[in-house]
Design a protein around this motif. Structure first.
Motif, PDB file in Angstrom:
ATOM      1  N   UNK A  60       3.121  -1.339 -16.619  1.00  0.00           N
ATOM      2  CA  UNK A  60       3.753  -1.321 -14.591  1.00  0.00           C
ATOM      3  C   UNK A  60       3.550  -0.699 -14.065  1.00  0.00           C
ATOM      4  N   UNK A  61       2.389  -1.459 -13.250  1.00  0.00           N
ATOM      5  CA  UNK A  61       2.397  -0.580 -12.052  1.00  0.00           C
ATOM      6  C   UNK A  61       3.051  -0.633 -10.993  1.00  0.00           C
ATOM      7  N   UNK A  62       3.878   0.195 -10.264  1.00  0.00           N
ATOM      8  CA  UNK A  62       3.897   0.068  -8.607  1.00  0.00           C
ATOM      9  C   UNK A  62       3.796   1.236  -7.973  1.00  0.00           C
ATOM     10  N   UNK A  63       3.905   0.152  -6.938  1.00  0.00           N
ATOM     11  CA  UNK A  63       4.335   0.742  -5.326  1.00  0.00           C
ATOM     12  C   UNK A  63       6.025   1.482  -4.801  1.00  0.00           C
ATOM     13  N   UNK A  64       6.437   2.886  -4.452  1.00  0.00           N
ATOM     14  CA  UNK A  64       6.871   2.642  -3.248  1.00  0.00           C
ATOM     15  C   UNK A  64       7.090   3.164  -2.539  1.00  0.00           C
ATOM     16  N   UNK A  65       7.304   2.585  -1.657  1.00  0.00           N
ATOM     17  CA  UNK A  65       6.825   3.251  -0.222  1.00  0.00           C
ATOM     18  C   UNK A  65       8.759   3.790   0.664  1.00  0.00           C
ATOM     19  N   UNK A  66       8.382   4.816   0.671  1.00  0.00           N
ATOM     20  CA  UNK A  66       9.913   5.375   1.410  1.00  0.00           C
ATOM     21  C   UNK A  66       9.902   6.406   3.033  1.00  0.00           C
TER      22      UNK A  66
END
Length: 559
Positions: free
Chosen positions: A83-89
């Motif tokens: 599971x590849x993911x991106x989270x922008x904070x």
């Protein structure tokens, strides 16, 4: 006011919960992006692959972009999965979280900006200060490009676990992980959690509301493919019927043909809402009124009428696929003037994309998905335009349509089990409703991919289960004329997310919503003003003309 804490989200029994660190970090100062690594982020089972500090732009705030992966494994098909993911904070965080549910077959990590849907591309959750998560739903859609060609995006369906991750497990895994990352980065838990998506993304939202009802406070759901395997059977019906008109499906229905049908619908239904304005707002009354046979060419006439063979094909398509006993395999479809929209052509008639052979999207992604993901056992198809359209032409709808319910061997879940909400037939979403959750659904009446009628039927069942009070936590907004998620001759620019947030956080129940024509939508009919606005009404209300400026939403009321 409902507050979701990290400890509450950890109560969900999922793989994601098991991967989290058991040690709760105390409140601390916000981390800097430069500090981020697999070790400093401190979430067991999560590997950070990259991070970067992104400067403020005209549309997005300064934020930390983290790319990571989890749940790595080797599939039964021999391919590597994760599971590849991106989270922008965002640096200036508003305290809340948006899970961006992506569309199509997933398979890539779309930038985690959190598009807030409709035809307006400028509104984003990240732009409003939300922490935003996006993922590939557990598979790389381009991994098998060299071997599978146009079928690569759905080749993951040959692995049973990848099917489950696509259907629901990725959200179960990532929800607690994302909240833990937010907690560790900011030193605080998100106050409110939202899920936002259209098409397959809308399906993700409805599935999540049923499976993880206490993990989210609100969902904005567009054009939901919550019965996606059933809709895939419709693709076979569409191609078979349209090919009966012309062996080259791209020549089956011309733009003029579709405009003739749209004109017939308007002739029969336009005035039902009190104003002839080239828009059918009273969809239910239109279905009871419109009969395409009234517009079929009499013998010897070919102008300004619909050819009888084309009318028959359209009637069959609008009736939906049937099994061998004549029972519906999916849903019927609403007649609407939006059939003239270019998106209707793109999905069903012709895409104009050379690598696809110009074939419509249902004969490319739709075909490979039905073959490799939504039927059991899966059929490995070659990824050429010819092979993909032939699969749909050869698919035995009456006898094999029920393969969407089949389980066999290592494929222990049917497509209907892993793709749809567990309570889709008898919707209740009890945990979500009891926890105070809110959901807003919108659906284009002229959607060529997922039937608006199917969504209405689902909502009616939900309303029956809540004795006529489903609107206390779920609102459905039909969008007349609109195609799939946006576009078509419609007022397709609207901000339902703000209404959702106000409902969730302040208890203000949404009513009429003003919609305009989205920038770049050049499909309005010639008698429309480019400044036209209309009221979108919560189902079953209808926007009815009260007098005044016919181009203004203020001249209508929801009744």
């Amino acid at each position: 006011m409902r507050r979701i804490s990290a400890s509450r989200s950890l109560g969900v029994t999922t793989l994601g919960a098991a991967l989290l660190s058991l040690a709760s970090q105390g409140a601390s100062a916000q981390m800097s992006c430069e500090q981020i690594s697999t070790e400093t982020l401190g979430v067991i089972g999560v590997e950070v692959t990259s991070k970067r500090a992104v400067a403020e732009s005209e549309t997005l705030p300064a934020h930390c972009e983290i790319n990571a992966l989890t749940a790595q494994r080797v599939g039964e098909d021999g391919w590597d999965y994760a599971v590849n993911f991106q989270i922008n904070l965002p640096d200036d965080w508003n305290g809340d979280f948006v899970h961006q549910f992506n569309g199509g077959n997933d398979g890539s990590v779309n930038p985690a900006t959190g598009p807030l849907l409709s035809g307006n591309r400028e509104r984003t959750a990240l732009g409003r200060g939300y922490a935003v998560l996006s993922s590939d739903a557990g598979h790389n859609g381009s991994a098998q490009n060299a071997e599978a060609g146009l079928a690569a995006g759905s080749r993951f369906g040959l692995d049973p676990e990848a099917r489950s991750f696509y259907g629901y497990k990725t959200v179960e895994v990532l929800t607690p992980i994302a909240k833990q990352i937010i907690h560790n980065f900011y030193g605080d838990d998100p106050r409110y959690s939202y899920g936002v998506g259209c098409s397959n993304g809308g399906r993700h939202g409805m599935v999540t509301a049923s499976r993880l009802g206490d993990a989210y406070d609100g969902f904005l759901v567009g054009a939901p493919g919550f019965n996606l395997p059933k809709a895939a059977v419709q693709h076979a019906l569409d191609v078979q019927q349209l090919s009966s008109l012309n062996s080259d499906i791209q020549k089956s229905l011309t733009d003029e043909d579709r405009l003739l049908v749209a004109s017939a619908v308007l002739h029969a239904c336009d005035a039902l809402d009190g104003l002839e304005d080239s828009l059918v707002s009273d969809t239910a009354a239109c279905q009871a009124t419109f009969d395409i046979d009234n517009y079929v060419c009499p013998e010897g006439q070919t102008d300004a009428c619909i050819a009888p063979e084309k009318a028959e094909v359209l009637k069959t398509i609008h009736a939906g696929p049937m099994d061998r006993k004549g029972n519906p395999l999916y849903s019927d479809w609403a007649w609407d003037s939006g059939i003239a929209g270019s998106d209707w052509r793109f999905w069903k008639i012709s895409s104009g994309i050379p690598p696809w052979g110009g074939n419509p999207l249902i004969a490319v992604m739709g075909s490979s998905s039905l073959a490799q993901v939504f039927t059991t056992p899966p059929t490995k198809v070659d990824g050429t335009p010819e092979e993909l359209i032939n699969f749909l032409l050869d698919f035995d709808i009456a006898n094999d349509g029920d393969q969407i319910y089949a389980r066999r061997g290592k494929f222990h879940e049917s497509a209907m089990a892993f793709m749809t909400p567990p309570d889709a037939k008898n919707p209740k979403m009890k945990k979500f409703e009891r926890g105070g959750g809110k959901m807003i659904i919108f659906h284009g009446v002229a959607d060529p991919v997922f039937s608006y009628n199917d969504t209405v039927n689902w909502y009616n069942r939900l309303d029956e289960n809540y004795r006529g009070e489903a609107d206390k936590f779920v609102k459905l907004y039909p969008v007349p004329g609109m195609n799939h998620c946006a576009g078509g001759p419609a007022t397709d620019d609207f901000d339902l997310f703000s209404k959702l947030v106000d409902w969730v956080e302040s208890g203000n129940e949404p009513q009429a919503v003003t919609a305009s024509i989205a920038a770049g939508n050049g499909e309005r009919f010639s008698d429309w003003s480019e400044d036209r606005t209309r009221k979108l009404c919560p189902y079953p209300q209808v926007a009815r003309y009260q007098g005044g400026d016919p181009e203004s939403a203020e001249s209508f009321s929801c009744e």
